[in-house]
Structure formats: structure tokens, C-alpha cells
Design a protein around this motif. Structure first.
Motif, PDB file in Angstrom:
ATOM      1  N   GLY A 445      -9.023   3.679   6.260  1.00 27.59           N
ATOM      2  CA  GLY A 445      -9.660   3.138   5.060  1.00 27.59           C
ATOM      3  C   GLY A 445      -8.722   2.959   3.883  1.00 27.59           C
ATOM      4  N   MET A 446      -7.430   3.109   4.101  1.00 30.53           N
ATOM      5  CA  MET A 446      -6.467   2.956   3.010  1.00 30.53           C
ATOM      6  C   MET A 446      -5.838   1.560   3.043  1.00 30.53           C
ATOM      7  SD  MET A 446      -6.759   5.826   1.528  1.00 30.53           S
ATOM      8  CE  MET A 446      -5.422   5.901   0.331  1.00 30.53           C
ATOM      9  N   PRO A 447      -5.574   0.978   1.862  1.00 29.93           N
ATOM     10  CA  PRO A 447      -4.923  -0.338   1.824  1.00 29.93           C
ATOM     11  C   PRO A 447      -3.576  -0.324   2.555  1.00 29.93           C
ATOM     12  CG  PRO A 447      -5.735   0.274  -0.356  1.00 29.93           C
ATOM     13  CD  PRO A 447      -5.907   1.474   0.524  1.00 29.93           C
ATOM     14  N   VAL A 448      -3.286  -1.400   3.265  1.00 30.97           N
ATOM     15  CA  VAL A 448      -1.999  -1.486   3.976  1.00 30.97           C
ATOM     16  C   VAL A 448      -0.951  -2.085   3.045  1.00 30.97           C
ATOM     17  CG1 VAL A 448      -3.227  -1.820   6.155  1.00 30.97           C
ATOM     18  CG2 VAL A 448      -2.264  -3.816   4.964  1.00 30.97           C
ATOM     19  N   ALA A 449       0.306  -1.946   3.467  1.00 35.43           N
ATOM     20  CA  ALA A 449       1.409  -2.500   2.673  1.00 35.43           C
ATOM     21  C   ALA A 449       1.509  -3.994   2.910  1.00 35.43           C
ATOM     22  CB  ALA A 449       2.714  -1.817   3.054  1.00 35.43           C
ATOM     23  N   ARG A 450       1.783  -4.699   1.815  1.00 33.94           N
ATOM     24  CA  ARG A 450       2.011  -6.129   1.900  1.00 33.94           C
ATOM     25  C   ARG A 450       3.441  -6.365   1.402  1.00 33.94           C
ATOM     26  NH1 ARG A 450      -2.302 -10.561  -0.022  1.00 33.94           N
ATOM     27  NH2 ARG A 450      -0.970 -12.359  -0.289  1.00 33.94           N
ATOM     28  N   ALA A 451       4.269  -6.923   2.269  1.00 29.52           N
ATOM     29  CA  ALA A 451       5.695  -7.042   1.929  1.00 29.52           C
ATOM     30  C   ALA A 451       6.084  -8.502   1.789  1.00 29.52           C
ATOM     31  CB  ALA A 451       6.540  -6.380   3.015  1.00 29.52           C
ATOM     32  N   ARG A 452       6.793  -8.818   0.701  1.00 29.26           N
ATOM     33  CA  ARG A 452       7.326 -10.174   0.528  1.00 29.26           C
ATOM     34  C   ARG A 452       8.816 -10.144   0.874  1.00 29.26           C
ATOM     35  NH1 ARG A 452       6.321 -13.739  -4.817  1.00 29.26           N
ATOM     36  NH2 ARG A 452       4.237 -13.715  -3.902  1.00 29.26           N
ATOM     37  N   PHE A 453       9.216 -11.134   1.661  1.00 32.56           N
ATOM     38  CA  PHE A 453      10.584 -11.142   2.186  1.00 32.56           C
ATOM     39  C   PHE A 453      11.433 -12.244   1.554  1.00 32.56           C
ATOM     40  CE2 PHE A 453       8.635  -9.564   6.446  1.00 32.56           C
ATOM     41  CZ  PHE A 453       8.692  -8.251   6.021  1.00 32.56           C
ATOM     42  N   GLY A 454      11.524 -12.266   0.245  1.00 32.95           N
ATOM     43  CA  GLY A 454      12.371 -13.290  -0.382  1.00 32.95           C
ATOM     44  C   GLY A 454      13.842 -12.903  -0.300  1.00 32.95           C
TER      45      GLY A 454
END
Lengths: 557, 181
Positions: A445-454
Motif C-alpha cells: 500500500g505504499m507509493p512506488v518510486a518513479r524515476a526520470r532518466f534524463g
């Protein structure tokens, strides 16, 4: 108030292992929480189905995943990893992804600690000098050679970093006939070819067996214990002190803190899925950069509204990988005698050659003097299904039937490849970061990581330069089909940044001891602390820094 | 595997002659093949023909049939962790192919000549879904050919020997297969 343990370590890989090892040896009680299972040497087989086809050592992506953002035109393409080919998990088991590393071990060099003051600012990159120098870390690089076990041979070259021990404690691993060919070509070209240091024992030592030279190393667990994983080299010994307990299959979901901002306990889910708590005097987070940032961001508290240790807003920022280029060349057996072919066919011995001549690029063709990087020459991964699967896609469509069979015969039987891996700095920049996904949650129930790969354009420039130099070596050796290229796609197995260390709490998350500026009893000891990650695989630096921080914690307790 | 489960594994399976002895080493799953992906015996025959066309058996080079690719695929789809959507995907692609054969030649794929089979598969390849299905089907053949013999394909390392591939060691043993770890 009595605590369950002196130290609670979250994550058991290269960042967590040295803490558990040093603290338990110093007589302090330690608990290590690891979300994965506790596999032992006799669970590791050279089995492509287990290592690479099925999710044996990583979570089911439907239950626990990430969201990635990659460049697409002017914007960002957002994909869930459960619905794409991305997988940001690198090994969830006791010892972490160090179980699966190739163990190509390079130190950072003195200039890496002061890139900004040496080369000046780079537009679009968040460069910062380190709050410590190479000299501060050197004794710990040395310690890793001896405690984790590094094999190699010191060769004089212009970028050889200062060393307190004359040579490596273990001789180089046995090398493949291709290694000699690289040396000869480099000699003729005026390039220094160096035996690559490896975190693999070349002889039995440290209560572990030697390498068995079976040819299947990187990406697979080591069945002999020769590979210096955090598990084999450190945790097994920490447990033997009687002061260290490892809790496998214990997923930490949040770190709880009081109104003063101090950590009071860790909330985790055990093997049965039951919510539990454990407390300690000191907490050490080492879940690898992306998950470390996620855990801190998910751990809000009265004093930590934006996430634990995040008053600077920099938790998750400056995400880095090993930047660079790659390439390959093929050696067709037809050019060699039968006896030579027999030797070339061997899968066991390593190529183990690296070039550091371009660590700083001082070449008018390139432009201004700039930080360059390292070239490694390695075998193509021998996993047969992965290799064969690459042959299905032809230039004019799918290949099947007899044409596919003839191609496989030639590809597997008539020659072999050398692979180029070129490493440059993945310049930290404002489009490379981790935050919490606003919608996607994990099974707890915890938010997952969202990763930006610039990535920064300089990555491609340096990566291409290095890969092309390596390509010239392969051509000199007589290789055919030589290709070299640079890529802005991140190698997700080498990840750093997200909790930069520094002297100023406004521009960094951790102080120079890797203690959170905002939280007295919190340390972060994986690759998250690095302001820049060097231009080589950086596992050695993670180990060394963790040993350094262990000394700081011991002094404090 | 218990005998009862093995019988269930093969019950109603028209291709039982292509099921290798190695199937006995397959995991303890209780399955009814016809229900798994809704493939009838005839449809399994059809799949068998596709696999043999995509990777034909030759005197000095093993084909799909020599590495039990049909049984391999069947068992891979039967694994409890295999998602239903993937089973559907493998069935739908096959049905798409059969529809194409009916439309072009007014015959089942199984009744086509080798040249007709090839052209029908090439037409299927032009379709995005069809191409994805073909890629996946080819990948299953290569899995049967090149993974450890303990999983039931690559019998006596026939695939590795053909390609002069040197496996590593130690190789997986019963009790330490990927689904047992």
C-alpha cells in the motif's frame, strides 16, 4: 530506554554489509533487515532460467514495481515496469545485488573528489566537490582489498591512483588468450593495458574458496564464495560474531520518527506479511539509491513533512548511473590455427583488461580538456538463450527455419566476441531524479518510486570517444564487425546519487560522515551519497565508504 | 512427481507421443491441458506443425521436435505462475494464423505445403500482433533448445552440443530448479 539493537541496517548489499561486519566485530548488536530471501552458496547454479528468465531473485513486478520516465521528444514517456521491459530491481536477497556483480573493481581517482574545482562548472550539470578527499577514503579502499578480497596487479600508468599497499593481496585471475592479444595491440598503439582488479579470490583465502573459472560470473550468484559479495565476504562473518542477526524476507515500508525528528522505530513486514517494528540507537539505510530515496520520501513524520531527512528537498535528486558507451568486435576462428581455436573457445578464464589512459581527455579533436573515463574489455555474456534470442530479429524481419539455424551455427561455433564497456560520469542533472508516484502503490500500500532518466549530452560525447578508442584497439587486434557507440540509456544495475553528501544542509542531504543533516540517528551508506559516481563501476567505492562510516558510528557508540 | 499428477499432465493430450520422458521431471503441477489455454487436441497438433516449421529437424542439427518444443510450450503455459493473459496471447496468435490459412488457401495450416506454410507465416508477420506472437513462439523454441536439460528440453544437451556451447557449473539439480528456490 532499552532498544532492541544498537544498530539497525536496512538493506544487506555493498552499502549495508560493511556496517554489519564492523559494528558486530566491535561488539555492538546489529540487526539487518533484508526484503529478499537468504540464499546460500548451494542455492546458486549456472541456470539461465533462474538467473535471467524468471523472477527468482527479484520481486514480482505486479506486486512491487517502479515507474520510469524516459525522454520522448520534448516531454517524458511514462511507463510502469510491470508493463514494459524495464526492471529496476537488481537482486533482492541477502547480500543484495553484490551477489550478481561481475566484480570489476576500480577506485575513484583523486580528481573525482573535486571535479568542479578541477574542470569548472558544466552547464546543465549539478556538479559539486566532495566534502572529503581521496586521502580520507584511501585507507578504506585498502581495507576492501584485504577484507572483501581483491585480486589484481598494480601496473604503472599515468592515472594510477595513490596506494598505501604496494600491490593487491591476491594475484590476478587466470586470463584468456584474448588478454595477451589486447596487451600486444595496446603496446603497439602506445596505450597502457592494465589487468583489471576483480573482487574475486584467485586463491582460497578468508575462509572462502577460489574462483572455479566456469565462465558464468556476472549476473549469476557465485557457487564457490570466491566473489566478494556482501553476503560471502561480510555478512556470513558478521553472523559468526554472535552479535549480528539477519532478518530475511523483511520488507521495510516506513521509518518512524518523533516530534523532535529522531527515528523511533522501523516498520516492516515479515515473511508472513505481518507488520512488525524494531528499534535501535542508530539506523543505517542502504537499499540502493532508488529504493533508499523512496523509503525516505515515504517516511514522513511530524518534523519531516517532505520525507525523512528531506528539509533540503534534495532526497531523490541527482540520480546517477554509470554513463558511457559500449561496443564489440568478433574474432573469426578461421583466422587461427586449430590449437589456437581450442584455447580461444575456453569459457573459464577472464579477459580482465582495462584502459585508464583517457581518464582525463586532453585531445584537441575532443575539445577542451575534460574528465573522461575507463574502458573495460570483457567477454560477451555466455548465457546461450540470451545470445540466441538476439538472432531472431534480422534486418528484413524475423529469422526462422533453416536460415536461423545456419546463423546460430556460425554465430556460436565460428568465432567469439570481445565486448567493450566504456564508463564516463553520468552527470547529475535536474532531469535525473526519483520521486514518489502519485498513483501506483506496492502490495504493502505504499507509493512506488518513479524515476526520470534524463541524461546530459556530455555523457554521449565522452562515451562515444572512449568506445571509439576501444574499437581501435579491437581493429588493431584483427577483429571484424567492430562497432562502438554511446548510449543515454541508463544501466540500471549501477545506480548512485539521490542523497548527496556535503557540508551545507541546504545543498546536501547527508553530512560528510553520511549522517543525515536533519536526523541525528540516521546514516545512509549505499551509493546514494555520491555527488558524482566516478567513471568506472563504483561498487568498490560504496564498500570503502561504508567501512569509513562504520568507523564513525563505532566512535560514536 | 507423483504418478497421479503425471497422468493428469498427459491426460487427454493428443500429442502424448511427443511428450518426452523428461516431462516426468517437470514440476508438481496438476493440470488439465485442454483447459489451460483452451486449446483442443487439434489445436495442439497445429501448434506442433508451426513449431516444426519454424525450427525444422535436420540430420545434423536438432529441430523443435528433437527438443520437445511442443511439450515445452505446453508445460510453460501450464506453470501456475504463468498469467492467463499470456496463455490467451499464445492461443489467439495461433487462431489468427489458422484464420489466415483458411482465408488464403481455404485450408487448415496443417494441410498446407511447406511453401504455403512459409508464405502464410510471413503474411502473419506483417501484422503487429502476429509478429509479437511469432517472436514469442520462436523464443519458446530457443528456450527448449538451450536451457538446462533438467527442465525437459535440450535432451542430453543436444542443443548445447550442436552449437558447441560450453555450459557452466554447477548445473541445477532436482530440488534447486528455479521454481524450487
Amino acid at each position: 530506554m532499552s532498544k532492541d539493537f544498537d544498530v539497525c541496517v536496512i538493506g544487506s548489499g555493498a552499502g549495508g554489509g560493511p556496517i554489519a561486519y564492523e559494528l558486530s566485530k566491535a561488539g555492538h548488536s546489529v540487526v539487518v533487515l533484508e526484503k529478499g530471501k537468504w540464499f546460500k552458496e548451494d542455492d546458486f547454479y549456472k541456470d539461465e532460467m533462474a538467473c535471467c528468465i524468471h523472477e527468482v531473485f527479484t520481486p514480482n513486478l505486479k506486486e512491487e514495481q517502479h515507474v520510469v520516465e524516459t525522454e520522448k521528444g520534448e516531454g517524458w514517456r511514462v511507463q510502469k515496469t510491470s508493463e514494459s521491459s524495464w526492471n529496476l530491481w537488481n537482486g533482492n536477497l541477502v547480500g543484495g545485488s553484490s551477489n550478481f556483480m561481475s566484480g570489476f573493481f576500480h577506485r575513484l581517482k583523486p580528481i573525482d573528489f573535486k571535479l568542479k574545482s578541477t574542470f569548472g562548472a558544466i552547464e546543465g550539470a549539478n556538479m559539486a566537490d566532495w566534502p572529503i578527499s581521496y586521502d580520507d577514503l584511501e585507507p578504506y579502499y585498502d581495507k576492501v582489498e584485504k577484507v572483501v578480497g581483491i585480486s589484481g596487479k598494480v601496473v604503472k600508468h599515468k592515472f594510477q591512483e595513490p596506494r598505501s599497499s604496494k600491490d593487491y593481496p591476491y594475484p590476478p585471475l587466470t586470463s584468456h588468450p584474448l588478454s595477451k592479444m589486447i596487451d600486444t595491440a595496446c603496446d603497439e598503439m602506445g596505450i597502457t593495458s592494465i589487468p583489471m582488479p576483480r573482487a574475486i579470490l584467485s586463491k582460497p583465502a578468508l575462509d572462502r574458496s577460489s574462483c572455479s573459472y566456469n565462465g558464468y560470473c556476472g549476473g549469476l550468484g557465485c557457487a564457490t564464495g570466491a566473489k566478494g559479495s556482501s553476503r560471502a565476504a561480510l555478512l556470513d562473518k558478521a553472523v559468526k560474531t554472535g552479535k549480528c542477526e539477519i532478518y530475511p524476507q523483511s520488507h521495510v515500508s516506513r521509518i518512524l520518527s518523533d516530534e523532535k525528528g529522531k527515528i523511533t522505530a522501523v516498520e516492516y513486514y515479515n515473511k508472513e506479511g505481518k507488520k512488525k517494528h524494531v528499534d535501535a540507537k542508530i539506523y543505517v539505510v542502504a537499499c540502493q539509491s532508488i529504493e533508499t530515496a523512496r523509503l525516505l520520501l515515504n517516511s514522513t513524520g511530524k518534523k519531516h513533512k517532505k520525507g525523512l531527512a528531506n528539509s533540503s528537498g534534495l532526497v531523490g535528486q541527482n540520480l546517477m548511473f554509470a554513463g558511457g558507451g559500449a561496443g564489440s568486435g568478433r574474432f573469426n576462428y578461421a583466422k587461427f590455427s586449430e590449437k589456437q581455436v581450442e584455447a580461444l573457445r575456453q569459457n573459464g578464464p577472464f579477459i580482465n583488461r582495462t584502459i585508464h589512459d583517457y581518464y582525463v581527455i586532453d585531445d584537441p579533436d575532443f575539445g577542451d580538456k575534460a574528465k573522461g573515463g575507463v574502458i573495460d574489455f570483457v567477454h560477451l555474456h555466455p548465457n546461450p538463450l540470451a545470445r540466441a534470442s538476439g538472432r531472431i530479429s534480422g534486418r528484413d524481419g524475423l529469422v526462422w527455419g533453416k536460415p536461423l539455424k545456419r546463423d546460430l551455427e556460425s554465430y556460436f561455433r565460428d568465432g567469439r566476441y570481445i565486448k567493450i564497456e566504456a564508463f564516463c560520469d553520468w552527470l547529475p542533472n535536474q532531469d535525473s531524479f526519483v520521486k514518489l508516484d502519485p498513483k501506483v502503490k506496492d502490495k504493502y500500500g505504499m507509493p512506488v518510486a518513479r524515476a526520470r532518466f534524463g541524461f546530459h549530452g556530455r555523457n554521449l560525447q565522452v562515451g562515444y570517444y572512449l568506445a571509439a578508442k576501444a574499437g581501435e584497439v579491437l581493429k588493431k587486434m584483427g577483429a571484424s564487425n567492430v562497432i562502438s557507440f554511446a548510449s543515454g540509456s541508463p544501466p540500471v544495475n549501477l545506480v548512485a546519487g539521490t542523497c548527496r553528501f556535503g557540508d551545507d544542509p541546504k545543498t546536501s542531504v547527508l553530512n560528510k560522515d553520511c549522517q543525515a543533516h536533519d536526523v541525528d540517528n540516521l546514516y545512509v551508506t549505499d551509493g546514494s551519497f555520491m555527488p558524482n559516481a566516478g567513471s568506472a563501476p563504483f561498487t568498490w567505492t560504496i564498500y570503502a565508504n561504508s567501512f569509513r562510516v562504520a568507523d564513525k558510528i563505532i566512535k560514536r557508540l | 512427481m507423483k504418478r497421479r499428477e503425471f497422468l493428469l499432465l498427459t491426460a487427454g493430450f493428443a500429442l502424448s507421443n511427443t511428450l518426452p520422458l523428461q516431462a516426468k521431471k517437470l514440476p508438481n503441477v496438476v493440470i488439465e491441458p485442454n483447459k489451460i489455454i483452451g486449446l483442443s487436441s487439434d489445436q495442439w497438433q497445429l501448434m506442433d506443425a508451426v513449431l516444426n516449421h519454424l525450427f525444422p529437424s535436420e540430420a545434423n542439427a536438432p529441430g523443435a521436435k528433437d527438443v520437445y518444443a511442443t511439450a515445452w510450450l505446453h508445460n510453460a503455459l501450464a506453470m501456475p505462475k504463468t498469467e492467463q493473459s499470456h496463455r490467451d496471447f499464445m492461443r489467439d496468435g495461433l487462431m489468427l494464423l489458422e484464420k489466415l490459412a483458411n482465408k488464403t488457401h481455404q485450408k487448415s495450416f496443417i494441410q498446407l505445403s511447406e511453401a504455403q506454410r512459409e508464405s502464410t507465416l510471413r503474411t502473419l508477420e506483417q501484422d503487429r500482433e502476429g509478429r509479437a506472437w511469432l517472436r514469442e513462439t520462436l523464443r519458446y523454441i530457443l528456450e527448449a533448445l538451450l536451457t538446462d536439460p533438467i527442465y525437459g528440453g535440450n535432451s542430453e544437451s543436444i542443443g548445447w552440443k550442436w552449437l558447441k556451447h560450453q555450459p557452466g557449473f554447477p548445473l541445477p539439480v532436482v530440488g534447486k530448479r528455479y521454481y524450487e528456490l
